[in-house]
Motif scaffolding. Structure first.
Motif, PDB file in Angstrom:
ATOM      1  N   PHE A 376       0.828  -1.204   0.000  1.00 40.91           N
ATOM      2  CA  PHE A 376       0.000   0.000   0.000  1.00 40.91           C
ATOM      3  C   PHE A 376       0.860   1.250   0.000  1.00 40.91           C
ATOM      4  N   SER A 377       2.063   1.173   0.572  1.00 43.26           N
ATOM      5  CA  SER A 377       2.909   2.379   0.551  1.00 43.26           C
ATOM      6  C   SER A 377       3.249   2.736  -0.897  1.00 43.26           C
ATOM      7  N   LEU A 378       3.366   1.709  -1.748  1.00 46.80           N
ATOM      8  CA  LEU A 378       3.680   1.980  -3.157  1.00 46.80           C
ATOM      9  C   LEU A 378       2.457   2.517  -3.901  1.00 46.80           C
ATOM     10  N   ILE A 379       1.264   2.064  -3.498  1.00 42.85           N
ATOM     11  CA  ILE A 379       0.042   2.644  -4.081  1.00 42.85           C
ATOM     12  C   ILE A 379      -0.040   4.121  -3.711  1.00 42.85           C
ATOM     13  N   LEU A 380       0.250   4.420  -2.428  1.00 42.41           N
ATOM     14  CA  LEU A 380       0.196   5.822  -1.969  1.00 42.41           C
ATOM     15  C   LEU A 380       1.177   6.673  -2.775  1.00 42.41           C
ATOM     16  N   ALA A 381       2.384   6.142  -2.942  1.00 44.95           N
ATOM     17  CA  ALA A 381       3.384   6.890  -3.715  1.00 44.95           C
ATOM     18  C   ALA A 381       2.875   7.081  -5.140  1.00 44.95           C
ATOM     19  N   GLY A 382       2.268   6.042  -5.697  1.00 47.06           N
ATOM     20  CA  GLY A 382       1.731   6.119  -7.066  1.00 47.06           C
ATOM     21  C   GLY A 382       0.620   7.145  -7.187  1.00 47.06           C
ATOM     22  N   LEU A 383      -0.202   7.272  -6.141  1.00 50.48           N
ATOM     23  CA  LEU A 383      -1.312   8.248  -6.177  1.00 50.48           C
ATOM     24  C   LEU A 383      -0.796   9.683  -6.177  1.00 50.48           C
ATOM     25  N   ALA A 384       0.395   9.874  -5.573  1.00 43.90           N
ATOM     26  CA  ALA A 384       0.962  11.227  -5.480  1.00 43.90           C
ATOM     27  C   ALA A 384       1.893  11.535  -6.652  1.00 43.90           C
TER      28      ALA A 384
END
Ligand SMILES: CC(=O)N[C@H]1[C@@H](OP(=O)(O)OP(=O)(O)OC[C@H]2O[C@@H](n3ccc(=O)[nH]c3=O)[C@H](O)[C@@H]2O)O[C@H](CO)[C@@H](O)[C@@H]1O
Ligand SMILES: C=C(OP(=O)(O)O)C(=O)O
Length: 420
Positions: A376-384
Motif C-alpha cells: 500500500f505504501s507503493l500505491i500511496l506513492a503512485g497516487l501522489a
C-alpha cells in the motif's frame, strides 16, 4: 498475477467505508474452535487471509458458512475432527498459529506446523509455546511441527511476557478460557483487537477482565457457548486511507473510522500538517497546507503501529524537510525503501532507522510489492506521483485490503487492476 496501474496526481475526495479488522477477525474466527455451538460474526472483511482461515477451520472439521446476502456474516460451528494444522495452510498465513491454544484447551492435544519467518522478520513463536507450557502443556518440536499435549487439561498460572506480543497474548487468552482456575497475563499486549477478542469470548461465557491493559485475568470455565459478535472496524485500513487523503492533498470521510483506536497515528498526522477529526461515525482527514517532516518510532500499542510504518514512509517522502522512522518491532520491515527510491524518494536506511529527505515530487515507475503494508505504501506513492505506476505482486495486498481499486476510484483516483 494481478497488477495495478495507477496514474497519480489527483487529490482524493469523498467517502470510503472501512471494513472489519483483519487482525481481529482472524482471531475471532479461531475462537469458534472453543465451542461446539455456533459463533456468528458480522462485519467480516472480504480478504484472502479470512479465506485462508476459513480453509484452516474447515480442515479442523468446523463448518464456516456465509449467512444472508451481503457476504459479511459468517457462522462457525461443528465438531473438531482434526487437531492438525498442516504446513500448506500455516505457511500461507502466520496467524494460523492462533489455533494452537484453542485446540489444546478444547481437545488436549494439537499438532501445528511451525509458521517460520516471513518477509518482514524471523517472527519466532517461543512466547506462545512458553506460555502454553506454563499452563501445563508438554511441547515438542519435530519435523517442522509443534506437538502439544495436555492430557489432564490446562491449568491456570501467572504468565509474565518478556515482550507484549499480540499473538502470544491472544493464544494464551483463548487457551486460558477453558483452563482450570485463574490465569494472569502480565505485560499483555494492549491493542484494541485484544479488547474485541475478549468481548467476544466473554459473550461466549468466558470470564476475562483487564483486556486492553497490560494485565489480563482469566477465570477458566468448563465450556463456552455460541454467541454473535460484530468485528471491530480495521484501524490500519482506516489509517492507510487517511494517508491517501494526506499524500494527495485531499479530503476523505472514512466511515467506521475511530480516532480513539489511532491515537499515536493521529498525533503523527497532526504533527505532519494533516487535520484529523471524528465526525459522528466517520473519521475525516484533510490536508490543505504543506506536509512537514516528522520523527516516528514504532512501538506496541498505544505507540505508533508497525503496520502503519510503510504508509507513513511514503507520506513523509514528499514532506518538507527530513524525517526519521525507527522500526522497533520487526527487523526487516523496510523492503519498500528501494521501491520508493525508484520512484524518486530519497531514503537511506541505517540499521533500524530510515532517514527520509523530503522531495518535491515522485515519478511513476514499475514497482514490486513485497509484503502487505509495503504494497500500500507503493500505491500511496503512485497516487501522489506524476505519471504511471505499475504495481506487481498485488496478491500481498489482497491478503488484508478489500476492494482497494473500487474504494480509491470512487474518490477520484485513477487506478485499475489488470488481471493476469
Ligand atoms: C495477524 C496479526 O494480528 N498480526 C499482527 C500481530 O502480529 P504478531 O502477533 O505476529 O506480532 P507480535 O506482537 O507477536 O510480534 C512482535 C515482535 O515480537 C516477536 N515475538 C513474537 C512472539 C514470540 O513468541 N516471540 C517473539 O520474539 C516477533 O518476532 C516480533 O518481532 O501484531 C504485529 C505487531 O503489532 C502486527 O504487525 C501484525 O499485523
Ligand atoms: C504484518 C501483518 O500481518 P501478519 O501478522 O498477518 O503477517 C500486517 O497486518 O501488517
Amino acid at each position: 498475477m494481478d497488477r495495478f496501474i495507477i496514474r497519480g496526481g489527483k487529490p482524493l475526495h469523498g467517502e470510503i467505508t472501512i471494513g472489519g479488522a483483519k487482525n481481529a477477525g482472524l482471531k475471532l474466527l479461531v475462537a469458534g474452535l472453543l465451542t461446539s455451538e455456533r459463533l456468528v460474526l458480522t462485519n467480516v472483511p472480504h480478504i484472502a487471509d479470512i479465506a485462508t482461515m476459513r480453509a484452516l477451520l474447515t480442515q479442523h472439521g468446523l463448518t464456516v458458512e456465509t449467512v444472508g446476502n451481503d457476504n459479511t456474516t459468517l457462522s462457525v460451528g461443528g465438531e473438531i475432527t482434526s487437531t492438525e494444522a498442516p504446513y500448506d495452510i500455516v505457511s500461507k498465513m502466520r496467524a494460523s498459529i492462533l489455533v494452537l491454544g484453542p485446540l489444546l484447551a478444547r481437545c488436549r492435544e494439537a499438532r501445528v506446523s511451525l509458521p517460520g519467518g516471513c518477509a518482514i522478520g524471523t517472527r519466532p513463536v517461543d512466547l506462545h509455546l512458553k506460555g502454553l507450557e506454563a499452563l501445563g502443556a508438554t511441547i515438542t518440536l519435530e519435523n517442522g511441527y509443534i506437538n502439544a499435549r495436555a492430557p489432564n487439561g490446562l491449568v491456570g498460572d501467572r504468565i509474565m511476557l518478556p515482550f507484549a506480543s499480540v499473538g502470544a497474548t491472544e493464544n494464551l487468552m483463548m487457551a486460558a478460557t477453558l483452563a482450570k482456575g485463574r490465569t494472569e497475563i502480565v505485560n499483555a499486549a494492549r491493542e484494541p483487537e485484544m479488547v474485541d477478542l475478549a468481548n467476544c469470548l466473554n459473550a461466549m461465557g468466558a470470564k476475562i477482565t483487564g483486556a486492553g491493559t497490560g494485565h489480563i485475568m482469566i477465570e477458566g470455565v468448563e465450556a463456552l457457548h455460541g454467541a454473535q459478535h460484530r468485528i471491530m472496524s480495521d484501524r490500519i485500513e482506516c489509517g492507510t486511507y487517511a494517508c491517501a487523503a494526506a499524500i494527495t492533498g485531499g479530503d476523505l470521510r472514512l466511515i467506521g473510522g475511530q480516532i480513539d483506536h489511532l491515537g499515536a497515528v493521529v498525533r503523527a498526522f497532526e504533527e505532519a500538517g494533516v487535520e484529523v477529526t471524528q465526525e459522528g461515525d466517520a473519521m475525516r482527514v484533510r490536508r490543505t497546507g504543506a506536509l512537514r517532516g516528522i520523527d516516528i518510532m514504532t512501538e506496541p500499542y498505544p505507540g505508533f503501529p508497525t503496520d502503519m510504518q510503510a504508509q507513513f514512509m511514503a507520506l513523509l517522502s514528499v514532506a518538507e524537510g527530513a524525517s526519521m522512522i525507527t522500526e522497533t518491532i520487526f527487523e526487516n520491515r523496510f523492503m519498500h525503501v528501494p521501491e520508493l527510491n525508484r520512484m524518486g524518494a530519497r531514503i537511506n536506511v541505517h540499521g533500524s532507522s530510515a532517514i527520509i529527505r523530503g522531495v518535491h515530487s515522485l515519478s511513476g515507475a514499475p514497482v514490486m510489492a513485497t509484503d502487505l503494508r509495503a504494497s500500500f505504501s507503493l500505491i500511496l506513492a503512485g497516487l501522489a506521483a506524476h505519471g504511471e505506476t505499475i504495481l506487481s505482486r498485488v496478491y500481498h495486498l489482497d491478503r488484508g485490503y478489500e476492494a482497494v481499486e473500487r474504494k480509491l476510484a470512487a474518490c477520484g483516483a485513477q487506478i485499475e487492476r489488470v488481471k493476469g
